[in-house]
Design a protein around this motif. Structure first.
Motif, short mmCIF file in Angstrom:
data_model
loop_
_atom_site.label_atom_id
_atom_site.label_comp_id
_atom_site.label_asym_id
_atom_site.label_seq_id
_atom_site.Cartn_x
_atom_site.Cartn_y
_atom_site.Cartn_z
N GLY A 1 -55.25 -0.60 51.39
CA GLY A 1 -56.37 -1.49 51.13
C GLY A 1 -55.95 -2.74 50.36
N ILE A 2 -55.12 -2.56 49.33
CA ILE A 2 -54.63 -3.71 48.56
C ILE A 2 -53.77 -4.61 49.45
N TYR A 3 -52.94 -3.98 50.29
CA TYR A 3 -52.08 -4.76 51.19
C TYR A 3 -52.91 -5.65 52.11
N PHE B 1 -53.39 5.80 39.82
CA PHE B 1 -53.76 7.21 39.91
C PHE B 1 -52.84 8.05 39.03
N SER B 2 -53.43 8.71 38.06
CA SER B 2 -52.64 9.54 37.14
C SER B 2 -52.09 10.79 37.81
N HIS B 3 -52.71 11.21 38.93
CA HIS B 3 -52.25 12.42 39.60
C HIS B 3 -51.03 12.19 40.49
N ILE B 4 -50.65 10.95 40.70
CA ILE B 4 -49.47 10.68 41.52
C ILE B 4 -48.22 10.99 40.70
N PRO B 5 -47.40 11.94 41.12
CA PRO B 5 -46.24 12.36 40.31
C PRO B 5 -45.10 11.37 40.38
N PHE C 1 -54.61 7.71 47.47
CA PHE C 1 -53.43 6.87 47.23
C PHE C 1 -53.10 6.00 48.44
N ILE C 2 -53.05 6.62 49.63
CA ILE C 2 -52.67 5.89 50.83
C ILE C 2 -53.69 4.82 51.19
N PHE D 1 -44.88 5.35 53.23
CA PHE D 1 -46.28 5.73 53.01
C PHE D 1 -47.22 4.99 53.95
N ILE D 2 -46.95 3.72 54.20
CA ILE D 2 -47.78 2.93 55.12
C ILE D 2 -46.87 2.15 56.06
N LYS D 3 -47.43 1.77 57.20
CA LYS D 3 -46.69 0.94 58.15
C LYS D 3 -47.68 -0.06 58.74
N PRO D 4 -47.92 -1.17 58.04
CA PRO D 4 -48.90 -2.16 58.52
C PRO D 4 -48.51 -2.74 59.87
#
Length: 389
Positions: free
Chosen positions: A247-249, A280-284, A241-242, A184-187
């Motif tokens: 952002g938290i990272y 997020f509740s919409h993340i399955p 989500f992304i 999902f991310i690649k810092p």
């Protein structure tokens, strides 16, 4: 409604395959195979174009070259060919088993047929195999959890914890340059003197990186709306989500830098940022299953790089082609669920199967779930060719 077991009982089980499996009237099974190969290529081309061509080219437009362009197009064509062929062979083998047994048999319709057809993956290029095994195994994992009615399906905290652990494992492997596949991310790699930077410089660097992921998320959400064919359904689900994940990272890196070693800071950031899944509740649950599969792949890549000269068991384990072994049973299980238990499948799994085979599975599912009288009327409605060649 017809229960799946009734399809395999007399007289429905003896209905010619042409009345149920063939997509066009007056086709032999081989003619149906050729027609399905053509139609599957058309539907697969539409389905994979945004994911495998447009999105990679847009996200990497700054690094675009003839070599990268050709690699992207070739991967797209290979994936389209193997998906189309696998689906067409599955339906053809259902017909063949129907002719051989003189009736429809549960094991062969479609589990065994799909399992045998999926063996074509042994001829597929590595990128195609990686694409299919990642998509199939995480979708199969989710379907099994739903079919078993496992507590994990209803426990958001447990799902979040698994996602956080997977985030820790995958991002750790990224930092060590062991895993370079999709996540999902690649810092970006932080310089060794990052802890000495002023906090404003750290915040500026984090903001620039967040802007990149904001653009990526918007592109993904836009493509999702385009694939649904309705721009009014455009929502920033992936973007939120992304951006939150990244952002938290970055926030953890900014605040903790200097208090811990750089490696420890990255590990803490990787773990805590995974908590974005639970915000997020919409993340399955598909995201969690996908994360677990990627984490296992990343760990296995590290295992394969371990020197096994003096370890016979490890030396025997490393060359096993797990991806090619997992694709047939996973694909067969998902297709079987698509025929009889669609409620356990995610929307992504349904589209992955049905939208690449010209909606044939959905058509067959609709037919076999009609009342008995309706199916018998279909069998009696006009002559239809019923031979293999």
């Amino acid at each position: 409604m017809v229960a799946p077991s009734k399809l395999f009982g007399y007289p429905i089980s003896h209905i010619p395959c042409a009345n149920i499996v063939h997509s066009q009237p007056n086709q032999s099974c081989t003619q149906a195979l050729l027609w399905n190969l053509y139609r599957n290529h058309v539907s697969s081309a539409k389905y994979y174009l945004p994911t495998l061509v447009l999105m990679p080219l847009i996200l990497n437009w700054r690094r675009l070259s003839k070599r990268r362009l050709w690699s992207t197009v070739r991967n797209y064509l290979d994936t389209m060919f193997f998906a189309s062929t696998m689906n067409a062979l599955t339906l053809y083998l259902i017909c063949a088993w129907r002719r051989l047994n003189r009736r429809f048999v549960y094991l062969c319709t479609p589990f065994l047929s799909c399992y045998l057809a999926a063996q074509i993956n042994w001829l597929a290029p590595p990128k195609v195999v990686q694409f299919f095994v990642t998509g199939m195994t995480h979708a199969a994992m989710e379907a099994v959890l739903r079919q078993m009615n496992a507590g994990l399906v209803r426990s958001r905290p447990a799902q979040t914890l698994l996602f956080m652990l997977s985030s820790l494992l995958v991002l750790r492997q990224q930092q060590k340059r062991i895993y370079s596949g999709f996540w999902f991310i690649k810092p970006d790699q932080m310089p060794l003197d990052y802890s000495k930077w002023p906090i404003l410089r750290r915040l500026k660097q984090a903001s620039l990186e967040l802007c990149t992921y904001l653009g990526m998320g918007l592109i993904m959400d836009l493509f999702n709306a385009l694939m649904r064919g309705n721009l009014k359904k455009f929502k920033i689900k992936s973007t939120s989500f992304i951006v939150t994940y990244m952002g938290i990272y970055k926030l953890v890196q900014v605040l903790v830098a200097g208090k811990l070693e750089l490696n420890q800071t990255n590990l803490l950031a990787a773990f805590l940022s995974g908590a974005s899944y639970g915000l997020f509740s919409h993340i399955p649950i598909s995201y969690m299953c996908f994360a677990v599969v990627i984490a296992i792949q990343a760990l296995y890549q590290q295992l394969c790089k371990v020197d096994a000269t003096h370890n016979k068991r490890l030396a025997a384990l490393q060359p096993i082609p797990w991806a090619k072994l997992l694709i047939p049973p996973a694909m067969a299980y998902l297709t079987n669920c698509m025929f009889y238990e669609q409620h356990v499948l995610s929307g992504l799994a349904k589209s992955f199967i049905d939208d690449t085979c010209d909606n044939n599975v959905r058509r067959i599912y609709t037919i076999i779930n009609q009342p008995v009288e309706a199916i018998l009327k279909i069998a009696q409605a006009g002559p239809k060719t019923n031979f293999l060649f």
